[in-house]
Each structure stands twice: as C-alpha cells, then as structure tokens.
Design an enzyme around this catalytic site. Structure first.
Site, short mmCIF file in Angstrom:
data_model
loop_
_atom_site.label_atom_id
_atom_site.label_comp_id
_atom_site.label_asym_id
_atom_site.label_seq_id
_atom_site.Cartn_x
_atom_site.Cartn_y
_atom_site.Cartn_z
N ASP A 53 0.82 -1.21 0.00
CA ASP A 53 0.00 0.00 0.00
C ASP A 53 0.85 1.26 0.00
OD1 ASP A 53 -2.67 -0.73 -0.09
OD2 ASP A 53 -2.60 -1.42 1.99
N TYR A 111 6.68 -10.11 7.31
CA TYR A 111 6.50 -8.65 7.45
C TYR A 111 7.05 -8.21 8.81
CZ TYR A 111 3.27 -7.98 3.48
OH TYR A 111 2.71 -7.88 2.23
#
Lengths: 247, 247
Positions: A53, A111
């Site tokens: 994003d 992540y």
C-alpha cells in the site's frame, strides 16, 4: 521469452503504493518505465509477490517479468539498480524457468512492523515507524499474539476492497521484540496475508496492550467474525515486507 | 526577559539549512514561526550554537532565545515539540541565566558523518548517509585522521563564504568506526568547526583511503595551506551535529 526474478527493496514514502494507477506515482510505474527504456521503448509488465500500500516499504519484495533478451544477471541488476530512482533498489536479478510466478508460487512471507514508543517522536524514524505514545502491556500483547498463530479465516482482519475469495491464511509465527527502550518490532511470518491484514492486527494488538480491548479480543474476533473486537488499521509507514520464500 | 536553552533534533532533508533566508524553508524559520504563534503574534529570534547547511541533520543542536513569559519547562517543550513540523523535535527546554549564549559559550562540538559503503545503495539510508562505492583502505585513513587532531589553522578546510576571522580550531579526536560491513561512521570532536570543515575533511580522507592522495596529504595541506592536497566537500546528507557542550 526469458523470465527474470528480481528481489527489490524500496522506500514507499514517496509512492502511492506498488500497483500502477492513474494520476499517482507507483513503484510498478517507476520500474516498468526503466524496463521499457532498456527494452528500446517496448513495454514490459512486472508481477509482484503481492501489492504493497501507499507509504509501505519493502526490503525483500519479489517480482518477475518476461524480457525478450538474454541479459547477464549482474549487469542487468546494475542497470536496473542505477536507472530506477534512488528510493528503489535491485538487490538481485536472476533468470528463472518460464513456470516461475512471484505471486502464485510464494510459500511464505515475512513482514515487520516498527513502532516508535519514545516520549518524543524521533524525526529520523518518522518515515519508517509509527509513533505510539500511550502505555502498552507487552506481556498481554504477546499472549494475544498467540491467538493469531495457526490457520484461520481472517475475513474480519481484511479491509474492504479486496477481491480475494478464500480468506483462510496460515500464520506461522508472531513475535513482538523490544529493539530498544524506544522501539518495538512486530514480526509476522505466514503463508500469506490479506489486504491490510498485518496493519489491522497491529492496530488490534495495540488496543489490547493499552487495555481498550480484552486479551482474548483476537480469539473472539476470529471465532465470531466480530469487528467490534478489532482495532484501527495501524499507519502504513511502520510496515516493511521483509522476505518472500519459494520452494 | 527570561532566556531559554533548548536541545533540538531535526531531519535536514526538506530544509535549505538552519539560517533564515528568502524564498526557502529553513529550520530557524519553522521554529520562529511556532514561537511567534505561542507568543501571541510577536516575533522571537532564536540563536543556534552554529548554522547547519542544507540537507545536514542534527541530533543535539542547541539554541537559545528570550521569551517574555515564564513557562514551565516540560509544558513549553511539549508545546514546541508538537507545534513544530514532524521533522523537528524538541528534546529538552530549560530556563537559563541571561548570560547564556548558545554560540559564544559552546566549549565542544561532536559531529558524526555516516557513509554507506554497500555494493548497492540502501534506499533507507539514502537521506542519512552518503554512498561511496570505491575501495577504501581504513588503516591508511585512520593514520591520516591523526594529522587532523590538535590545534591547527584550518583555513584550507574552510569553504569560501565564511566571515570568521580566526580559523584556528582544536580538534580533540577523529575516530573512524566500522558500524557494519556496509557502513562507516566518522566521529569528529573539537572546540569548534569552520564552514563545511567536517565535510571537506571527510572528502579528503576518502581520497586518501582510495589512494588518490598520499597518506600525509592532510599534514601537508595544513602546513602549506595547499588546496591541491584536499578532496571535494562530502555530501551533506551524511552529516549529523550530535552534541554541543557548555561549562
């Protein structure tokens, strides 16, 4: 046509995310522009392991693309590294089999989420971590993090706007590390993550750690798909895609 | 009128240096704008320990200013910290004697210079270190760094545009540290530094380390004020003003 796999790193600060869109700079646009120039003006499409994003960073994103010419790997990497903008870096490039696919064949992703918990916000961390100035109970957060691990339907932790049908994912491990007195690092390792899932999980863990949600909020949220047991989506600048693994 | 001393930290990336100038955003302008607002629209002038150039950072810059109202130190710090832009941070504020002066009374300054020596440039270091991709002999650089230490007339390492008359400075210590396999840190500690002096010394050390200047280039440059024995001015983004000490 030869297929290439590349591992890339990028600072997402100045981009509206990975995927090409109208009227906004994206990582994909910057890389495809460079590939087109190297390919004598003919367009090349790249495929990432998944989108990131707006404002999200990557230290180990994987992409693949088909390129009509055989290129020596290190020279190709150097050309891509130096001709893309300074905030995008090509760590490695290699020719792979035609069957390789960065998204479909990804087996595991890692992540990291960085949280600045200092009393005053550190100007040098502002682009690479989210700031949280309230009390956090790490013991309770680590207990709650255990409920994320395992195979679950994570629909309740998926933002609207996702076109994915099967929302079951297997999260292998969630670790919360104290990097220093003023910094926390959340590590998520799993077979895949839904749209904004990591940031929604971090936002929920923070609400649990601050006592605004019960310690078993994530367990209840997953069992009952109960949105009220989830927190807000944590800010993008703390999130880093660190690694994508293949067989 | 009460005088205040503040220790501030800032990311210099988006500023044209410290000092107010026409048609450009500066650190001084941003802080004075906030102070003016807090002071009901009446202007306040701040005085730093020294200016920093465009793109240079600070983790321990010291300023002083006179402010017509008594303010509780921590509340004043919080107001300044939150009302200045995100890339400027107030680490501490305290009321001091009327005789305190951030520049005239500074006894010692410490600067750090960060060098990214990785094969590929790290996107996350690009704003906070200079990149150097050629060979460096650390042993030779450390030997040359010894010639900087002590009291010297540093005119040959002062950029034009400085109005300072006396160019003698005492450099107490120069250290070159290997922070990691891909990062060097140069530490300069002294009673003061001339305009662009640290960056010119780093540029010269790099030329020595790469074999383009002899190991005694700095010694010769200082003895004979010989510009040919100096290197280029190193890029601003690697430089951090770390600390200013007072009696």
């Amino acid at each position: 046509m030869p297929r290439y796999k590349a591992v890339i790193s990028y600072d997402g600060t100045n981009y509206a995310g990975f995927q090409v869109q109208n009227n906004a700079h994206t990582i994909q646009e910057a890389i495809e522009k460079t590939l087109k120039r190297l390919n004598g003006g003919k367009p090349i499409t790249i495929h990432p392991s998944g989108r990131t994003d707006s404002g999200v960073h990557a230290k180990g994103q994987v992409i693949h693309f088909d390129y009509p010419h055989k290129r020596e790997a290190e020279k190709f990497r150097f050309a891509l590294d130096t001709q893309t903008p300074d905030d995008i870096c090509f760590l490695s490039v290699e020719e792979v089999e035609e069957t390789f696919h960065a998204r479909y064949l990804a087996k595991e992703k890692i992540y990291h989420y960085h949280l600045d918990i200092g009393h005053t916000r550190d100007p040098f961390k502002r682009l690479y971590s989210a700031h949280y100035r309230y009390d956090l109970d790490l013991g309770i957060m680590r207990q709650a993090a255990k409920d994320i691990e395992g195979e679950h339907d994570f629909s309740v932790f998926c933002a609207t706007g996702s076109s994915v049908e099967d929302k079951t994912r297997n999260v292998y491990e969630v670790i919360i590390e104290e990097v220093s007195e003023t910094e926390l690092r959340f590590i998520f390792r799993g077979n895949g993550f839904l749209y904004k899932m990591v940031r929604m999980l971090v936002g929920t863990l923070l609400k649990i750690g601050n006592g605004q949600l019960p310690v078993d909020a994530i367990k209840i949220a997953l069992e009952n798909q109960d949105k009220k047991m989830t927190g807000p989506t944590a800010h993008p600048e703390g999130l880093f895609l660190m690694n994508v693994s293949y067989d």
